[in-house]
Write an enzyme that holds these catalytic residues in place. Structure first.
Site, PDB file in Angstrom:
ATOM      1  CD  GLU A 171      35.739  43.070  16.664  1.00 48.79           C
ATOM      2  OE1 GLU A 171      36.361  42.877  15.630  1.00 48.79           O
ATOM      3  OE2 GLU A 171      35.799  42.302  17.635  1.00 48.79           O
ATOM      4  CD  GLU A 364      40.078  45.460  15.295  1.00 49.79           C
ATOM      5  OE1 GLU A 364      40.175  44.221  15.192  1.00 49.79           O
ATOM      6  OE2 GLU A 364      39.596  46.026  16.282  1.00 49.79           O
TER       7      GLU A 364
HETATM    8  C1  BG6 Z   1      39.119  42.004  16.935  1.00 48.42           C
HETATM    9  C2  BG6 Z   1      39.327  42.845  18.160  1.00 48.42           C
HETATM   10  O1  BG6 Z   1      38.101  41.112  17.185  1.00 48.42           O
HETATM   11  O2  BG6 Z   1      40.145  41.204  16.490  1.00 48.42           O
HETATM   12  C3  BG6 Z   1      40.776  43.048  18.570  1.00 48.42           C
HETATM   13  O3  BG6 Z   1      38.692  44.096  18.028  1.00 48.42           O
HETATM   14  C4  BG6 Z   1      41.522  41.768  18.346  1.00 48.42           C
HETATM   15  O4  BG6 Z   1      40.809  43.486  19.898  1.00 48.42           O
HETATM   16  C5  BG6 Z   1      41.494  41.438  16.862  1.00 48.42           C
HETATM   17  O5  BG6 Z   1      42.817  41.743  18.839  1.00 48.42           O
HETATM   18  C6  BG6 Z   1      42.297  40.230  16.467  1.00 48.42           C
HETATM   19  O6  BG6 Z   1      41.908  39.137  17.244  1.00 48.42           O
HETATM   20  P1  BG6 Z   1      42.949  38.273  18.075  1.00 48.42           P
HETATM   21  O7  BG6 Z   1      42.116  37.346  18.843  1.00 48.42           O
HETATM   22  O8  BG6 Z   1      43.805  37.611  17.058  1.00 48.42           O
HETATM   23  O9  BG6 Z   1      43.702  39.233  18.912  1.00 48.42           O
END
Ligand code: BG6
Length: 473
Positions: A171, A364
């Site tokens: 990111e 993701e």
């Molecule tokens: C992304 C990141 O922004 O979202 C991850 O690359 C992160 O590291 C994921 O865990 C989900 O966000 P969160 O804050 O729910 O863990």
């Protein structure tokens, strides 16, 4: 009937700092994560102490065999993990790597290979060595390019026959929102100018191109991608100025994929810099590096969309993943306020593909939710139909994009095994197919239990997406 290509890479995603644990074991140095006990937007402490210790992962470091066996049982073709930079170079500026750290990832990759699971490795996932943040001010300092180059050369060389898919920075566009976590920049955010941030981003972009160059020299078969946080912004109304506001919002993110894919700063960015007095210092050779070493594919995270307007003060700001934006009245949100928008994923895929004609990898996507462990016929489980519904809807839209003609390489759900949240440092914000018995206070046995979504995803993979259901009209 499956619409997914035969060699589609199905799997799950994680990051070292959120699931390995063992933050100071076998020579590992501290990273920026170890001094942010409340998560990415929280306080920064001096050193970790028993009183402010961040919740330490789920001990993948010692349980990787058990966890990988579970991923294999689901049929994973790919597993996304990051290498903790500070396991390899504990402070970041040493000349010799830490052998114990290198050996750990050798063992993990060997274990994955036993099951035919391809590793997809993020080189830097919000875990810059703390020493580089404290002594050099992280990516604000051009010297980081050299330290990063040494680190990536070391791991590319070591794992050249074990890893094919690499991502340079997680990111990368989050630097503006989270300069410390994302860029290791110790200067408090409120003291950083826009110029400072664009200069730091430039250093990362050059480092990313350099990594792509080094990687391809070491193994021409490497597939090296960038990774951006994708968040489409819809115009709040049909007002042309809302359309422009949405475009401006998206350009701020496209800047990063544009440079990675096309090798130069786009015209809209040059105009913005000129009008805002931003001058980026280019060192000799930067332009050529960017131009000649563009990425093999584009990868991104996708959780939600936002809305944008020329008069944002008239609307409500939404909560959400790092970047922020306005709430969209047509969408519902998760328990953490992230607005759920499966169709947005189809739009993102089409937009990226129209723009670059490069293969795309969704690395993701997922739903953070509070799960309840209950007794099932085969032992404790979680009835996470809400997660199945979220993933089914998103994957259905991936299928629609494939039917639109988009080249999608693969899909890895975020946090395929429960892990620590990046934004809040909670474990109770769970994403996994596998429940981990640990609570936000760090209590629990660390036992793993299959949720209902475990068998659901297994079937999705087995049928290559053929079992996905069309959403209700
Ligand atoms: C992304 C990141 O922004 O979202 C991850 O690359 C992160 O590291 C994921 O865990 C989900 O966000 P969160 O804050 O729910 O863990």
């Amino acid at each position: 009937m499956s619409v997914f290509p035969e060699n589609f890479l199905w799997g799950g995603a994680t990051a070292a700092n959120q699931f390995e644990g063992a933050y100071n074991v076998d020579g590992k140095g501290l990273s920026v994560q170890d001094v942010t006990p409340d998560g990415g937007f929280g306080r920064v402490t001096e050193e970790p102490t028993p009183d402010n210790l961040k919740l330490e992962g789920i001990d993948f470091y010692h349980r990787y065999k058990e966890d990988i066996a579970l991923f294999a049982e689901m049929g994973f073709k790919v597993f996304r993990l990051s290498i903790a930079w500070s396991r390899i170079f504990p402070k970041g500026d040493e000349t010799e790597p830490n052998e114990a750290g290198l050996q750990f990832y050798d063992d993990v990759f060997d274990e994955l290979a036993k099951y035919g699971i391809e590793p997809l490795v993020t080189l830097s996932h919000y875990e810059t060595p703390l020493h580089l943040a404290r002594e050099y001010n992280g990516w604000a300092n051009r010297k980081l390019i050299d330290f990063y180059a040494r680190y990536v050369r070391t791991v590319f060389t070591r794992y050249k026959d074990k890893v094919k898919y690499w991502l340079t920075f997680n990111e990368i566009n989050s630097l503006f929102s989270l300069p410390f976590i994302s860029g290791g920049i110790a200067t408090p955010k409120e003291e950083l100018s826009e110029s400072d941030l664009y200069q730091a981003a430039h250093h990362e972009l050059v480092a990313s191109a350099l990594a792509t160059k080094i990687g391809h020299e070491i193994n021409p078969d490497f597939q090296i991608g960038c990774m951006v946080l994708a968040m489409p912004a819809y115009p709040m109304t049909a007002h042309p100025l809302d359309q422009l506001a949405a475009r401006d919002y998206e350009n701020h993110n496209y800047l990063f994929s544009d440079i990675h894919a096309r090798g130069e700063y786009p015209g809209y960015a040059k105009r913005y810099f000129k009008e805002h007095g931003i001058e980026i210092e280019f060192a000799e050779g930067d332009r050529e590096l960017l131009k000649e070493h563009t990425v093999d594919f584009i990868s991104f995270s996708y959780y939600m969309s936002v809305a944008a307007a020329h008069n944002p003060e008239d609307y409500t700001s939404g909560k959400g993943n790092i970047l922020g934006g306005l709430s969209n009245p047509y969408l519902e949100a998760s328990e953490w306020g992230w607005q759920i928008d499966p169709v947005g994923l189809r739009l993102v895929l089409n937009d990226f593909y129209d723009r670059y004609q490069l293969p795309l990898f969704i690395v993701e996507n997922g739903l953070g939710a509070k799960d309840q462990l209950v007794d099932g016929p085969d032992g404790p489980t979680v009835e996470d139909d809400y997660r199945i519904d979220y993933l089914n809807q998103h994957l259905y839209q991936v299928g629609e994009a494939i039917k639109d003609g988009v080249d999608v390489m693969g899909y890895t759900t975020w946090g395929c095994i429960d892990l620590v949240s990046a934004s809040t440092a909670e474990l109770s914000k769970r994403y996994g197919f596998i429940y981990v018995d640990r609570n936000d206070d760090g209590e629990g046995t660390l036992s793993r239990y299959k949720k209902h979504s475990f068998d659901w995803y297994k079937e999705v993979i087995e049928t290559n997406g053929g079992s996905l259901q069309a959403p209700d009209a």
